[in-house]
Motif scaffolding. Structure first.
Motif, PDB file in Angstrom:
ATOM      1  N   HIS A 154      65.570  78.163   7.991  1.00  0.00           N
ATOM      2  CA  HIS A 154      64.299  76.897   8.377  1.00  0.00           C
ATOM      3  C   HIS A 154      64.111  76.484   9.520  1.00  0.00           C
ATOM      4  O   HIS A 154      63.077  75.763  10.039  1.00  0.00           O
ATOM      5  N   SER A 155      65.049  76.363  10.529  1.00  0.00           N
ATOM      6  CA  SER A 155      64.895  75.935  12.004  1.00  0.00           C
ATOM      7  C   SER A 155      63.434  76.370  12.090  1.00  0.00           C
ATOM      8  O   SER A 155      63.327  75.161  13.299  1.00  0.00           O
ATOM      9  N   ILE A 156      63.232  77.713  12.273  1.00  0.00           N
ATOM     10  CA  ILE A 156      62.559  78.055  13.184  1.00  0.00           C
ATOM     11  C   ILE A 156      60.585  78.138  12.750  1.00  0.00           C
ATOM     12  O   ILE A 156      59.507  77.886  13.392  1.00  0.00           O
ATOM     13  N   MET A 157      60.503  77.953  11.265  1.00  0.00           N
ATOM     14  CA  MET A 157      59.613  78.119  10.583  1.00  0.00           C
ATOM     15  C   MET A 157      58.434  77.081  10.783  1.00  0.00           C
ATOM     16  O   MET A 157      57.582  77.361  10.998  1.00  0.00           O
ATOM     17  N   PHE A 158      58.914  76.155  10.918  1.00  0.00           N
ATOM     18  CA  PHE A 158      57.520  74.887  11.089  1.00  0.00           C
ATOM     19  C   PHE A 158      57.447  75.190  13.434  1.00  0.00           C
ATOM     20  O   PHE A 158      55.972  75.413  13.272  1.00  0.00           O
ATOM     21  N   PRO A 159      57.303  75.411  14.066  1.00  0.00           N
ATOM     22  CA  PRO A 159      57.122  75.209  15.583  1.00  0.00           C
ATOM     23  C   PRO A 159      56.574  76.917  15.524  1.00  0.00           C
ATOM     24  O   PRO A 159      55.692  77.049  15.882  1.00  0.00           O
ATOM     25  N   ALA A 160      57.371  77.435  15.391  1.00  0.00           N
ATOM     26  CA  ALA A 160      56.348  79.114  15.131  1.00  0.00           C
ATOM     27  C   ALA A 160      54.625  79.319  14.211  1.00  0.00           C
ATOM     28  O   ALA A 160      54.192  79.982  14.822  1.00  0.00           O
ATOM     29  N   ILE A 161      55.315  78.483  12.863  1.00  0.00           N
ATOM     30  CA  ILE A 161      53.768  78.665  11.873  1.00  0.00           C
ATOM     31  C   ILE A 161      52.719  78.109  12.758  1.00  0.00           C
ATOM     32  O   ILE A 161      51.812  78.458  12.946  1.00  0.00           O
ATOM     33  N   PHE A 162      53.487  76.665  13.578  1.00  0.00           N
ATOM     34  CA  PHE A 162      52.174  76.085  14.013  1.00  0.00           C
ATOM     35  C   PHE A 162      51.812  76.623  15.180  1.00  0.00           C
ATOM     36  O   PHE A 162      50.810  76.595  15.738  1.00  0.00           O
ATOM     37  N   ALA A 163      52.790  77.522  15.840  1.00  0.00           N
ATOM     38  CA  ALA A 163      51.916  77.826  17.164  1.00  0.00           C
ATOM     39  C   ALA A 163      51.870  79.350  16.924  1.00  0.00           C
ATOM     40  O   ALA A 163      50.093  79.470  18.294  1.00  0.00           O
ATOM     41  N   MET A 164      51.477  80.072  15.832  1.00  0.00           N
ATOM     42  CA  MET A 164      50.397  80.897  15.192  1.00  0.00           C
ATOM     43  C   MET A 164      49.842  80.892  14.963  1.00  0.00           C
ATOM     44  O   MET A 164      48.155  81.008  14.995  1.00  0.00           O
ATOM     45  N   GLY A 165      49.278  79.518  14.458  1.00  0.00           N
ATOM     46  CA  GLY A 165      48.342  78.759  13.812  1.00  0.00           C
ATOM     47  C   GLY A 165      47.329  78.448  14.545  1.00  0.00           C
ATOM     48  O   GLY A 165      45.432  78.612  14.629  1.00  0.00           O
ATOM     49  N   ILE A 166      47.867  78.257  15.829  1.00  0.00           N
ATOM     50  CA  ILE A 166      46.902  77.988  16.672  1.00  0.00           C
ATOM     51  C   ILE A 166      46.425  78.424  17.702  1.00  0.00           C
ATOM     52  O   ILE A 166      45.490  77.663  18.688  1.00  0.00           O
ATOM     53  N   LYS A 167      46.691  79.589  17.786  1.00  0.00           N
ATOM     54  CA  LYS A 167      46.867  80.612  18.867  1.00  0.00           C
ATOM     55  C   LYS A 167      45.429  80.635  18.760  1.00  0.00           C
ATOM     56  O   LYS A 167      45.032  81.373  17.764  1.00  0.00           O
ATOM     57  N   GLY A 168      44.460  80.871  20.119  1.00  0.00           N
ATOM     58  CA  GLY A 168      43.389  81.395  19.841  1.00  0.00           C
ATOM     59  C   GLY A 168      42.123  80.705  19.315  1.00  0.00           C
ATOM     60  O   GLY A 168      41.338  80.890  19.838  1.00  0.00           O
ATOM     61  N   LEU A 169      42.450  79.410  19.172  1.00  0.00           N
ATOM     62  CA  LEU A 169      41.609  78.135  18.772  1.00  0.00           C
ATOM     63  C   LEU A 169      41.501  77.782  20.328  1.00  0.00           C
ATOM     64  O   LEU A 169      39.985  77.169  19.642  1.00  0.00           O
ATOM     65  N   GLY A 170      41.757  77.895  20.863  1.00  0.00           N
ATOM     66  CA  GLY A 170      40.935  77.112  22.309  1.00  0.00           C
ATOM     67  C   GLY A 170      40.415  75.275  22.136  1.00  0.00           C
ATOM     68  O   GLY A 170      40.884  74.537  21.700  1.00  0.00           O
ATOM     69  N   PRO A 171      38.790  75.363  22.196  1.00  0.00           N
ATOM     70  CA  PRO A 171      38.606  74.104  21.632  1.00  0.00           C
ATOM     71  C   PRO A 171      38.728  73.495  20.695  1.00  0.00           C
ATOM     72  O   PRO A 171      38.186  72.599  20.453  1.00  0.00           O
ATOM     73  N   LEU A 172      38.930  74.279  19.533  1.00  0.00           N
ATOM     74  CA  LEU A 172      38.913  74.012  18.612  1.00  0.00           C
ATOM     75  C   LEU A 172      40.493  72.947  18.231  1.00  0.00           C
ATOM     76  O   LEU A 172      41.277  73.417  17.045  1.00  0.00           O
ATOM     77  N   THR A 173      41.514  73.738  19.081  1.00  0.00           N
ATOM     78  CA  THR A 173      42.908  73.500  19.014  1.00  0.00           C
ATOM     79  C   THR A 173      42.761  71.827  18.130  1.00  0.00           C
ATOM     80  O   THR A 173      43.907  71.709  17.934  1.00  0.00           O
TER      81      THR A 173
END
Length: 438
Positions: free
Chosen positions: A352-371
């Motif tokens: 479980h260790s990396i799931m939250f930070p990895a998913i979060f960072a992947m989820g906002i990648k490329g969002l720019g002003p929508l971050t």
């Protein structure tokens, strides 16, 4: 405008990376530590409250459901608050709200009252939600975008450090000082003993409140960089041509966070209740709290090692490997008996260790002003932890061990997200990247 005129401005893709903001990241790491610490104290508190108020599994998991409902309620307002007052003031407000909630646990213990306890925990969780909305995207975008998953995972390791120490703290100051905490499962506790046990939560939460106020003072006296306009909420005109829902990596990240939290919180909250079963380890709750430390220790080790691995391998592959490992050990926890089942549940912390930070960072990648807006949605998805009550119901209906098949299903979705759902589309980060005026 975010922050004050005195705060340095940071562009999301700042070439200098996090090294230039080491003091700010170290301060943020203390916030990650504290909300992890407080969240896991609840895991220690649950078997204690179950005894004091004579709760079944469904009622016990309702406590944690109320905690995570607060994320659903507070996350979007938190994003608006950050836009209005800036990251620094929002963090201070979040810390003060958490301190007020922690002090609310004192009258809850003195009465004692299940309702007041739920209310105090709800207030604490609202403060944590505000900190989450502010700190997670800040860490993710403060440096180069290609290392965002690694950077956020590294700082989240300090969150796991807090979760590692919390069971020892709670076990020593709560469980080891109570009759219910030092008795085997099935032991009859008198009304007088239960009322005396209820008082044990006062000192730990007073200490937590003092530390939170101290950190708020430190933050107030510090200088945090202000994020550039590339991460500001898009204005009305920009918003007409930008849509969160065109970003597949975000669309599937929201349910990924939601579903992952069902798995993490279900394991953590029911760990002690599972381990003390005669057919598993047959030990006391106080002894089980020591093994819970290993679960959270695995998350801490996994995040440090995951941060290292994601600098050398694609983050999606690292997440997929950790999700596959979590699936395997959870099948073991759901089917095996004796100490081996307990160790399977302990090892899932590593998966479980990396799931939250990895998913979060992947989820906002490329969002720019929508971050910011995306961050609010992802933190709101933490409300998935509220559905731990579903696992409590499954435990009451079909047995505690059988309820972990729900966790297995959650791990499989995260595996799917890593392999396919996380692929980014419609990169908006290249737009509106000029630094904000100080």
């Amino acid at each position: 405008m975010f922050g004050s005129a005195q705060e340095p401005v940071v562009s999301p893709a700042a070439a200098e990376g996090p090294a230039s903001y080491r003091k700010s990241l170290a301060l943020l790491a203390s916030l990650f530590f504290m909300w992890g610490f407080i969240t896991v104290i609840n895991n220690t508190l649950l078997p204690h409250l179950r005894s004091v108020f004579e709760l079944n599994y469904t009622q016990t998991t309702l406590i944690e459901s109320v905690w995570f409902i607060a994320y659903f309620v507070a996350s979007i307002p938190a994003a608006f608050l950050i836009e209005r007052v800036g990251y620094k003031k929002a963090i201070i407000i979040g810390l003060i709200v958490m301190a007020v909630g922690a002090l609310g646990m004192v009258p809850a213990a003195r009465i004692p009252s299940f309702g007041v306890t739920l209310g105090a925990l709800f207030v604490i969780a609202c403060g944590i939600a505000l900190l989450q909305v502010a700190a997670n995207p800040y860490v993710a975008v403060i440096g180069p975008p290609e290392s965002s998953e690694s950077r956020l995972t590294l700082v989240q390791a300090f969150n796991s450090m807090g979760t590692f120490f919390a069971p020892y703290f709670g076990g020593y100051l709560i469980l080891s000082r109570t009759v219910s905490g030092t008795s085997l499962e099935g032991t009859q506790i008198t009304l007088e003993q239960r009322m005396a046990d209820a008082q044990a939560t006062q000192l730990p939460y007073i200490l937590v409140a003092v530390v939170l106020v101290a950190i708020a003072i430190v933050v107030a006296r510090s200088s945090l960089p202000t994020l550039g306009s590339g991460t500001r909420r898009a204005n009305a005109e920009e918003r007409k041509r930008l849509s969160l829902w065109k970003h597949r990596n975000l669309v599937f990240a929201v349910p990924a966070i939601f579903i992952y939290l069902i798995a993490e919180i279900g394991v953590a909250n029911l760990f002690i209740s599972f381990v003390i079963l005669p057919e598993i380890a047959g030990i006391t709750p106080a002894q089980a709290a020591n093994y819970l430390i290993l679960l959270w220790g695995g998350m801490m080790v996994g995040r440090f090692s995951g941060s290292f691995l994601m600098r050398r391998f694609p983050a999606t592959r690292v997440l997929a490997a950790f999700a596959l490992f979590a699936t395997v050990v959870m099948i073991g926890a759901a089917t095996l008996h004796g100490p081996i089942a307990m160790w399977c549940l302990i090892l899932v912390g590593l998966g479980h260790s990396i799931m939250f930070p990895a998913i979060f960072a992947m989820g906002i990648k490329g969002l720019g002003p929508l971050t910011e807006e995306a961050s609010g949605l992802l933190i709101m998805a933490i409300a998935g932890g509220a559905l731990v009550i579903v696992q409590g119901w499954l435990a009451d209906q079909f047995g505690l061990q059988a309820s972990f098949w729900l966790t297995v299903a959650c791990e499989l979705y995260v595996l799917w997200y890593a392999l396919w759902g996380s692929k980014p589309t419609n990169d908006a980060s290249a737009e509106d990247m000029q630094p904000a005026e100080a």
